[in-house]
Design a protein around this motif. Structure first.
Motif, PDB file in Angstrom:
ATOM      1  N   VAL A  25       0.922  -1.174   0.039  1.00 13.82           N
ATOM      2  CA  VAL A  25      -0.017   0.003   0.105  1.00 13.82           C
ATOM      3  C   VAL A  25       0.868   1.270   0.160  1.00 13.82           C
ATOM      4  O   VAL A  25       2.026   1.178   0.738  1.00 13.82           O
ATOM      5  N   ARG A  26       0.594   2.192  -0.926  1.00 16.15           N
ATOM      6  CA  ARG A  26       1.039   3.319  -0.851  1.00 16.15           C
ATOM      7  C   ARG A  26       0.583   4.486  -0.028  1.00 16.15           C
ATOM      8  O   ARG A  26      -0.418   4.540  -0.127  1.00 16.15           O
ATOM      9  N   VAL A  27       1.440   4.885   1.107  1.00 13.82           N
ATOM     10  CA  VAL A  27       0.818   5.836   2.142  1.00 13.82           C
ATOM     11  C   VAL A  27       1.405   7.185   2.004  1.00 13.82           C
ATOM     12  O   VAL A  27       2.314   7.656   1.888  1.00 13.82           O
ATOM     13  N   ARG A  28       0.190   7.871   1.617  1.00 14.92           N
ATOM     14  CA  ARG A  28       0.561   9.225   1.446  1.00 14.92           C
ATOM     15  C   ARG A  28      -0.224  10.027   2.413  1.00 14.92           C
ATOM     16  O   ARG A  28       0.079  11.440   2.376  1.00 14.92           O
ATOM     17  N   SER A  29      -1.017   9.529   3.193  1.00 12.07           N
ATOM     18  CA  SER A  29      -1.571  10.250   4.360  1.00 12.07           C
ATOM     19  C   SER A  29      -1.781   9.505   5.410  1.00 12.07           C
ATOM     20  O   SER A  29      -1.890   8.121   5.207  1.00 12.07           O
ATOM     21  N   GLU A  30      -2.333  10.052   6.693  1.00  9.83           N
ATOM     22  CA  GLU A  30      -2.679   9.351   7.913  1.00  9.83           C
ATOM     23  C   GLU A  30      -3.878   8.484   7.368  1.00  9.83           C
ATOM     24  O   GLU A  30      -4.242   7.203   7.841  1.00  9.83           O
ATOM     25  N   ALA A  31      -4.693   9.004   6.461  1.00  7.08           N
ATOM     26  CA  ALA A  31      -6.060   8.370   6.110  1.00  7.08           C
ATOM     27  C   ALA A  31      -5.583   6.836   5.307  1.00  7.08           C
ATOM     28  O   ALA A  31      -6.494   5.902   5.699  1.00  7.08           O
ATOM     29  N   ASP A  32      -4.521   6.715   4.660  1.00 10.60           N
ATOM     30  CA  ASP A  32      -4.098   5.294   4.175  1.00 10.60           C
ATOM     31  C   ASP A  32      -3.956   4.490   5.207  1.00 10.60           C
ATOM     32  O   ASP A  32      -4.105   3.377   5.057  1.00 10.60           O
ATOM     33  N   LEU A  33      -3.256   4.792   6.400  1.00 14.11           N
ATOM     34  CA  LEU A  33      -3.167   3.902   7.279  1.00 14.11           C
ATOM     35  C   LEU A  33      -4.128   3.429   8.090  1.00 14.11           C
ATOM     36  O   LEU A  33      -4.461   2.326   8.514  1.00 14.11           O
ATOM     37  N   LEU A  34      -5.109   4.387   8.360  1.00 16.20           N
ATOM     38  CA  LEU A  34      -6.413   4.104   8.856  1.00 16.20           C
ATOM     39  C   LEU A  34      -7.310   3.325   8.084  1.00 16.20           C
ATOM     40  O   LEU A  34      -8.124   2.324   8.571  1.00 16.20           O
ATOM     41  N   ALA A  35      -7.082   3.329   6.605  1.00 16.12           N
ATOM     42  CA  ALA A  35      -7.788   2.377   5.849  1.00 16.12           C
ATOM     43  C   ALA A  35      -7.196   0.929   6.042  1.00 16.12           C
ATOM     44  O   ALA A  35      -8.039   0.171   5.910  1.00 16.12           O
ATOM     45  N   VAL A  36      -5.968   0.833   6.145  1.00 14.16           N
ATOM     46  CA  VAL A  36      -5.279  -0.478   6.474  1.00 14.16           C
ATOM     47  C   VAL A  36      -5.925  -1.147   7.517  1.00 14.16           C
ATOM     48  O   VAL A  36      -6.191  -2.126   7.651  1.00 14.16           O
ATOM     49  N   ALA A  38      -8.811  -0.561   8.999  1.00 16.64           N
ATOM     50  CA  ALA A  38     -10.174  -0.657   8.947  1.00 16.64           C
ATOM     51  C   ALA A  38     -10.383  -1.842   8.153  1.00 16.64           C
ATOM     52  O   ALA A  38     -11.498  -2.357   7.892  1.00 16.64           O
ATOM     53  N   ASP A  39      -9.342  -2.268   7.400  1.00 14.11           N
ATOM     54  CA  ASP A  39      -9.791  -3.498   6.485  1.00 14.11           C
ATOM     55  C   ASP A  39      -9.537  -4.754   7.255  1.00 14.11           C
ATOM     56  O   ASP A  39      -8.426  -5.184   7.511  1.00 14.11           O
ATOM     57  N   PRO A  40     -10.502  -5.965   7.310  1.00 15.33           N
ATOM     58  CA  PRO A  40     -10.438  -6.832   8.087  1.00 15.33           C
ATOM     59  C   PRO A  40      -9.273  -7.867   7.598  1.00 15.33           C
ATOM     60  O   PRO A  40      -8.483  -8.308   8.533  1.00 15.33           O
ATOM     61  N   GLN A  41      -9.159  -7.706   6.188  1.00 14.34           N
ATOM     62  CA  GLN A  41      -8.147  -8.957   5.753  1.00 14.34           C
ATOM     63  C   GLN A  41      -6.544  -8.138   5.811  1.00 14.34           C
ATOM     64  O   GLN A  41      -5.826  -8.898   6.309  1.00 14.34           O
TER      65      GLN A  41
END
Ligand code: EPU
Length: 350
Positions: A25-36, A38-41
């Motif tokens: 995953v390319r992390v461009r902001s904190e939102a990308d980390l939160l999305a990781v 939040a994703d159960p897999q």
């Protein structure tokens, strides 16, 4: 969030070792980390943070979710009476930050020009060169706790900096230990650059430049140019020859151990440390054991600086992380047998 599967990592590590990431995953902001999170897999996968890939040895495919840090942005965040506070995203290329600060009139990082890697990786190993370490210019950083999803900031004391070391290199011991490896992901770093700038010229290579050029009061730009020239002459460009910079830390020894080594090898390069110990030049020790320019398998010892291991592979026979580690172990063994010193690798072995 941009998720990729089975991603070749060869372009993302400066050693140029061929390996694949299970997911990236390319992390461009904190939102990308939160999305990781939040994703159960994805949340259940082990994680591996990757910056510029300039301080890792990949010993096989990475069976984890690689978080490729690409947080952008450099700005003057604030100023105090004494300092400019410059903030940069974890994904900014370190050397680009150094150049930006000089272009904008905030000197102080020039001795650390051309260190490979990204801003986010710089506190992890407390990068340093030519008499200046990151901790000397560090203000604070923002990171995310990947257990809780919370954002937090740390000051220099909380980062536990020492020579090529910090809390980010140590795992939490589960008993309130301070280690943050595998837990904190650095998003942004702030640097405190003194308005009253002073050149740092104590390092031998820079003292030589003063004598060679006859310039006795260099400005920050001049020092930047000197450091770039020194590094280009001595260290291999990863774009041309794959490498991870210094492969071993310079070991410290007691005065007794040093005296013992000097008695046998009077030329050993050593520097006194403020705490009374002595630092030995690992490059000299490796060179003295005859390793400079040697190749084992597809991994080699750089011919101009024995502290740097390089990729001697080809497109048909790429160098593997295993070959690099085999060479590293052979070097450790011969340095131990001759000097009684255990060299510690500097890059993170994955
Ligand atoms: N030396 C030899 N033979 C060699 C290499 C070095 O005799 O093959 C001698 C040199 O002549 C010199 C001494 O060892 O007297 C030290 O070498 P050098 O000045 O090149 O510095 P270093 O200790 O090898 C450290 C950092 C570098 C940083 C330079 C400049 C570590 C592990 N390495 O190298 O950092 O750029 O000082 O400050 O502390 C890095 O971390 O990736 C890195 C390149």
């Amino acid at each position: 969030m941009n998720l990729e599967q089975n991603v070749p990592l060869q372009p993302y590590n400066t050693f140029g070792i061929a390996a694949k990431a299970q997911a990236l995953v390319r992390v461009r902001s904190e939102a990308d980390l939160l999305a990781v999170l939040a994703d159960p897999q994805l949340a259940t996968l082990p994680r591996q943070v990757l910056g510029g890939g300039s301080n890792v040895v990949l010993t096989g495919d990475v069976k984890a979710l690689v978080l490729k840090m690409e947080v952008p942005g450099v700005r003057l965040a604030s100023e105090t009476h004494k300092h400019w506070i410059v903030e940069a995203g974890a994904g900014v290329v370190w050397h680009d930050l150094v150049a930006w600060t000089l272009d904008n009139g905030y000197p102080g990082l020039e001795n650390m020009a051309l260190i490979p890697g990204t801003v986010g990786a710089s506190p992890v190993q407390n990068i340093g060169a030519y008499g200046v370490e990151l901790q000397d210019r560090f203000d604070s950083l923002d990171a995310m706790d990947m257990l809780t999803g919370e954002l937090f900031s740390l000051n220099a004391a909380q980062c536990g900096f020492s020579y090529r070391d910090s809390v980010f290199k140590h795992a939490s011991d589960g008993a309130g230990g301070l280690g943050l490896a595998g837990r904190a992901v650095i998003l942004r770093v702030r640097f405190a650059l003194a308005k009253c700038w002073k050149p740092e010229l104590g390092y031998l290579d820079l003292t030589r430049k003063l004598q060679e050029t006859g310039i006795h009061k260099p400005d920050a730009r001049q020092i930047f140019d000197w450091v770039c020239a020194i590094r280009r002459a001595k260290l291999p460009d990863p774009q041309v020859i794959g490498n991870a910079g210094s492969f071993f830390k310079n070991p410290t020894v007691t005065p007794e151990q040093c005296a013992d080594i000097i008695a046998r090898d009077p030329k050993v390069v050593h520097y006194p440390m403020p705490d009374g110990t002595l630092k030995l030049a690992a490059g000299w020790l490796i060179d003295a054991c005859g390793w400079k320019g040697k190749t084992v398998g597809h991994a080699g010892v750089y011919e101009k600086q024995a502290l740097v291991l390089v990729n001697r592979g080809t497109a048909e026979h790429p160098c593997t992380g295993g070959e690099v580690m085999t060479l590293a172990k052979a070097i450790q063994t011969s340095v131990y047998e001759r000097f009684g010193i255990r060299l510690e690798p500097e890059p993170v072995v994955v």
